[in-house]
Every structure is written in structure tokens, then in C-alpha cells.
Design an enzyme around this catalytic site. Structure first.
Site, PDB file in Angstrom:
ATOM      1  N   SER A  87       0.850  -1.181   0.000  1.00 15.80           N
ATOM      2  CA  SER A  87       0.000   0.000   0.000  1.00 15.80           C
ATOM      3  C   SER A  87       0.890   1.237   0.000  1.00 15.80           C
ATOM      4  O   SER A  87       1.964   1.227   0.596  1.00 15.80           O
ATOM      5  CB  SER A  87      -0.884  -0.022   1.247  1.00 15.80           C
ATOM      6  OG  SER A  87      -1.312   1.291   1.545  1.00 15.80           O
ATOM      7  N   LYS A 105       1.091  -3.320   4.848  1.00 20.16           N
ATOM      8  CA  LYS A 105       0.205  -4.113   4.001  1.00 20.16           C
ATOM      9  C   LYS A 105       0.933  -5.017   3.002  1.00 20.16           C
ATOM     10  O   LYS A 105       1.931  -4.627   2.413  1.00 20.16           O
ATOM     11  CB  LYS A 105      -0.733  -3.198   3.198  1.00 20.16           C
ATOM     12  CG  LYS A 105      -1.761  -2.461   4.014  1.00 20.16           C
ATOM     13  CD  LYS A 105      -2.762  -3.367   4.719  1.00 20.16           C
ATOM     14  CE  LYS A 105      -3.803  -3.935   3.792  1.00 20.16           C
ATOM     15  NZ  LYS A 105      -4.641  -2.921   3.184  1.00 20.16           N
ATOM     16  N   GLU A 126      -7.263 -11.193  -6.184  1.00 16.67           N
ATOM     17  CA  GLU A 126      -8.362 -10.213  -6.203  1.00 16.67           C
ATOM     18  C   GLU A 126      -8.695  -9.802  -7.636  1.00 16.67           C
ATOM     19  O   GLU A 126      -9.858  -9.715  -8.028  1.00 16.67           O
ATOM     20  CB  GLU A 126      -7.982  -8.966  -5.396  1.00 16.67           C
ATOM     21  CG  GLU A 126      -7.972  -9.200  -3.895  1.00 16.67           C
ATOM     22  CD  GLU A 126      -7.443  -7.987  -3.153  1.00 16.67           C
ATOM     23  OE1 GLU A 126      -8.006  -6.893  -3.325  1.00 16.67           O
ATOM     24  OE2 GLU A 126      -6.450  -8.117  -2.418  1.00 16.67           O
TER      25      GLU A 126
END
Ligand code: ARG
Length: 475
Positions: free
Chosen positions: A292, A298, A305
């Protein structure tokens, strides 16, 4: 219409670009040209367009419609064109509408009149239908191979985890313990069916439309069987009207692609869930994740996804294609030009996704302790306790109720069934004896499910080995 109210339309086009322009009195606007052209996307079929043309020319020569010299010139010209295309030197022109006319025009430039004879007994309508079939056939072969590679990776990982236990879920609630190998092989089954589906679809793809010409066939004594043999088609389309307008095979391919992506998407959903720190069952290799820009901690499972997200467009292409066909009268309509981009995108998405997943599955790091800890929560072996009583003669419904009471008691005490002392367990049912503790272990639970399709480690090993043998090189 009076005969003399206009002179015969002279060709006023600046460069007489279009093959059909002699018929028209004014050129199309730039926007209409762009709107109707397909060369920007159908040029990727060039290779197959050339293969189809060579087979057609060979057939025309074999029946004496063109001379051997013309055929030799066409072969030579096409070889040059293919070289130009592969080297990125071919200049594609939107003025020439599509891949077919671009290549034909260049052929004429290179070899003259022989090039002009190529289109004898043929139309772009049967030509494009042939090209798409060749293109789809090739994609099917690639996808089947990738599906088997993926099954191999799943089976290989499953073999390493025949004894790794995690909770199996229904309704996303802990249900019964299963082995991780068994869970992985569920996906190997799905991808196996996907490969079967493509194999079946291939049979209907692999039929030759050429010879249908525009729609009604042709008056030349063509040899369609010869063209079919040359191009590796199993048979020829039996009705010329259907041959030029049928896109069922593309719809079938898109349907198979949508199911592949649906399976990939379900798997992705689990990978994302398993990688969440709240679950922590697996870790994916860094090369499939991103960070991130704001939260330094992160590690996001971007690849699964995105795969889950891309499933939407592949499903969409199927609906688009079905809708494209539903209103079309026989035979060819320009609507059909809209069949390609979605089809291409479905194939590209499946190909890229499977290729990435083959690599990604090989790199899954399994956190067996976390799986085991989760399986120990949520009374995953409650059914085993019920089955234990049934084997001692208690009717299943009664056993079910007895265990439900025991589970409630455990919930109150904040412990697992296996933590209850024998005395307490016997309070629920007098037939419970010391051997119950073997039954209530995770290992005992999975080992007991020892039948075809069961989660017992010995069965998982057999299944994984079966899949590995089935997908070994040369299959
Ligand atoms: N570009 C067209 C397609 O993709 C080729 C066939 C065009 N035929 C025609 N008569 N306009 O379908």
C-alpha cells in the site's frame, strides 16, 4: 427512375481504397470508416487468415480454377506478407477495413493478377468464419494445456498436504475437519471438467465453413474436403447459410471460459480469505502481491483479487455474444464483426490468469499450525461423536440431539468436546467409552472418511497420484 437523370457513378474516391468502392458514389466519412473497420482488432487473426488463404489457393489449383504458377505466386507472396507482419513491418490501413482486405491488397501489390484470383469462389463471410475457428481452436489447445498444468500443481501441493488438517466450512461456519490436500483437489476436479468442456467444444469449432462463400455456396466445383484436410478440420459445415452465420462455437468457448474464470474466482476468494491475518492459513509469494502507498504494513493479494474481478468481464462477454446473435436473421450480418473483441479478451484473460495461477499455486506457503488451531475450534468433530453413538446402535437423530447437548455444555465451559472428562461425556450417553478420544481427534475424524471421494489422507494421496499420472507429459 429515369435513365438519364444521372451519369453512371464514376469512381470519385481519391485512392479507390475499398475493394468494393466501384459501386459507390461517395466515400464514407472518417467516423463511419472507423466505426465499420475491424482491422485494429482482427489483425491478430492474420496468421490464420493466411493459412486459410493458402489452403483455399491450393484447392483452387487442384481443380484447375487457378494455375500452378498462380498458386506458387500466392504461396510466395503470403510468405513475404507473413514475414512483414511478424517483423512488425506490415502497414495496416483502416482504409482497407479488415485483416482480410489488408492482406489481399498487399498480395496484389506483391504478385499482381495472381493475387486478384485468390478470392475466387470465396467471400469474406466464409473467410472470417474460418479464421475465427482456427483462432479459437488454437486458444482451446493452449487453455487445455494450462488447465492440466494447473491441476498438476494442485495435485503436487495436495501430495505434500495429505495429512494437513483445516476446518471444512459450510455457510462459512466450521463444519468438519478436512485435509488441505483434499480441499486443493476439489479445484483440480473443477479444472478437469473445464478441460473436458473445452475438448468437447473443440469438436464443434473444428468444422470448415469455407466453401459457403457469401451465403449460398459457389458455382465452382470446389473440393471442401481437401481444404478441411489441409487446415486440420474434422469435417465441413453442412449448410452454407449456417456456416457463415454460426457463432455457436464462439459462444460455447466463452461459456467454457466463463466457467473457468468462475472456478478461478472461487479459488481466489479462498486465497484472499486464507491470506487475511485474521485467518492466516497461507502466505502467497511476494511476487503476486503488492503493498500500500500509505499503510507500510500491508501485503495485498492483488493477483487473486484481480482474477476474481476479471471474472466479471469474461462473464460479460458471454452475455454480449449471446445477445449479439439473438436477433440476427440468416445469413451473415455485419453485427458478427462484434463477435471478436469479447472473444479475444475472454481467451486472453483465461490464458493470462491460468499462466499466473500455475506459478502462484506452486508458491503457496501453507501454515499448517494455523489451520490445525482453527480446526480445533468450533466443534468440528461433533458429527464424529454422533457417528460413534450410531455405530453402537443409537438412532442417528437421537445421537444428533445428544451431541447437541454436549456442544452446548462445552460452549458454556469454553472447552472442546475432547476436553470433557469421560465421566461428563458419559453423562450425555452411557455408551460413550474411553475410545471416544481417538474418534474426537482431528486425525481420527479425517482418517475415518476413507472411501472414494473422501478426505482421508490415504484417499487424497491416491487421487493426487491419479491426477499426476493423468496430466503427465504426453497426455
Ligand atoms: N470484418 C468482417 C467481420 O469481422 C468480415 C466479413 C465482412 N463481410 C462483409 N460482407 N462485410 O465479420
Amino acid at each position: 427512375m429515369s435513365k438519364n437523370n444521372s451519369s453512371p457513378p464514376q469512381n470519385q474516391f481519391a485512392n479507390k481504397a475499398q475493394a468494393w468502392s466501384a459501386r459507390f458514389s461517395e466515400p464514407v466519412s472518417d467516423l463511419v470508416k472507423r466505426y465499420t473497420a475491424s482491422v485494429n482488432f482482427d489483425q491478430r487473426m492474420a496468421d490464420f487468415d493466411i493459412q486459410g488463404s493458402l489452403a483455399h489457393a491450393d484447392m483452387l489449383a487442384s481443380i484447375g480454377i487457378i494455375s500452378a504458377e498462380d498458386k506458387a505466386a500466392i504461396d510466395r507472396g503470403m510468405a513475404l506478407i507473413l514475414e512483414e507482419i511478424n517483423a512488425g513491418r506490415f502497414s495496416w490501413s483502416i482504409d482497407l477495413e479488415d485483416v482480410h482486405l489488408n492482406i489481399e491488397k498487399r498480395l496484389v501489390e506483391l504478385i499482381g493478377d495472381a493475387g486478384k484470383r485468390l478470392h475466387t469462389g470465396r467471400s469474406r463471410n466464409d473467410q472470417v468464419a474460418t479464421d475465427i475457428r482456427l483462432w479459437v481452436r488454437n486458444e482451446i489447445d493452449i487453455a487445455i494445456d494450462l488447465l492440466h498444468q494447473l491441476r498438476r500443481k494442485l495435485a503436487t501441493l495436495a501430495l505434500e498436504h495429505t495429512d494437513t488438517i483445516l476446518p471444512g466450512f459450510t455457510h462459512l461456519q466450521v463444519a468438519q475437519p478436512v485435509t488441505f490436500g483434499h480441499h486443493l483437489l476439489a479445484y483440480a476436479e473443477m479444472f478437469g471438467r473445464d478441460a473436458e468442456r473445452l475438448t468437447d467444444c473443440r469438436k464443434r469449432v473444428n468444422r470448415l465453413p469455407l466453401g459457403a462463400a457469401a451465403l449460398a455456396g459457389t458455382s465452382y466445383p470446389i473440393d471442401r474436403e481437401r481444404v478441411a484436410r489441409t487446415l486440420g478440420f474434422e469435417s465441413v459445415c453442412r449448410n452454407s447459410l449456417d456456416a457463415v452465420s454460426d457463432r455457436d462455437f464462439a459462444i460455447e468457448f466463452c461459456a467454457a471460459a466463463a466457467l473457468i474464470m468462475t472456478h478461478i474466482s472461487r479459488f481466489s476468494e479462498e486465497l484472499v480469505l486464507w491470506m487475511s491475518p485474521r485467518v492466516g492459513f497461507i502466505d502467497l509469494a511476494d511476487r503476486f502481491c503488492t503493498g500500500s502507498s500509505i499503510m507500510p504494513q500491508k501485503k495485498n493479494p492483488d493477483v487473486p483479487e484481480l482474477a476474481r474481478g476479471k471474472t466479471g468481464r469474461v462473464n460479460g462477454h458471454l452475455i454480449a455474444l449471446l445477445t449479439l446473435m439473438k436477433g440476427q436473421p440468416l445469413a451473415y450480418n455485419k453485427d458478427n464483426q462484434e463477435d471478436k473483441e469479447g472473444l479475444f479478451d475472454s481467451a486472453d484473460t483465461v490464458r493470462d490468469t491460468l499462466t499466473i495461477f500455475v506459478d502462484m499455486v506452486g508458491g503457496i506457503r501453507v501454515k499448517a499450525e494455523a489451520m490445525r488451531a482453527a480446526a480445533l475450534q468450533g466443534f468440528a468433530t461433533a458429527t464424529d461423536l454422533a457417528d460413534y453413538l450410531v455405530k453402537k446402535g443409537v438412532p442417528f437423530r437421537d445421537a444428533h440431539e445428544t451431541v447437541a447437548h454436549a456442544v452446548r455444555e462445552c460452549e458454556q465451559r469454553g472447552c472442546d468436546l475432547a476436553d470433557l472428562p469421560l465421566n461428563d461425556l458419559q453423562g450425555f450417553h452411557g455408551l460413550i467409552e474411553q475410545d471416544i478420544y481417538g474418534v474426537l481427534t482431528l486425525e481420527g475424524s479425517v482418517a475415518a472418511r476413507n472411501h472414494i471421494g473422501g478426505t482421508a489422507p490415504v484417499r487424497v494421496r491416491q487421487e493426487a497420484e491419479r491426477i499426476l499420472a493423468e496430466t503427465s507429459a504426453g497426455q
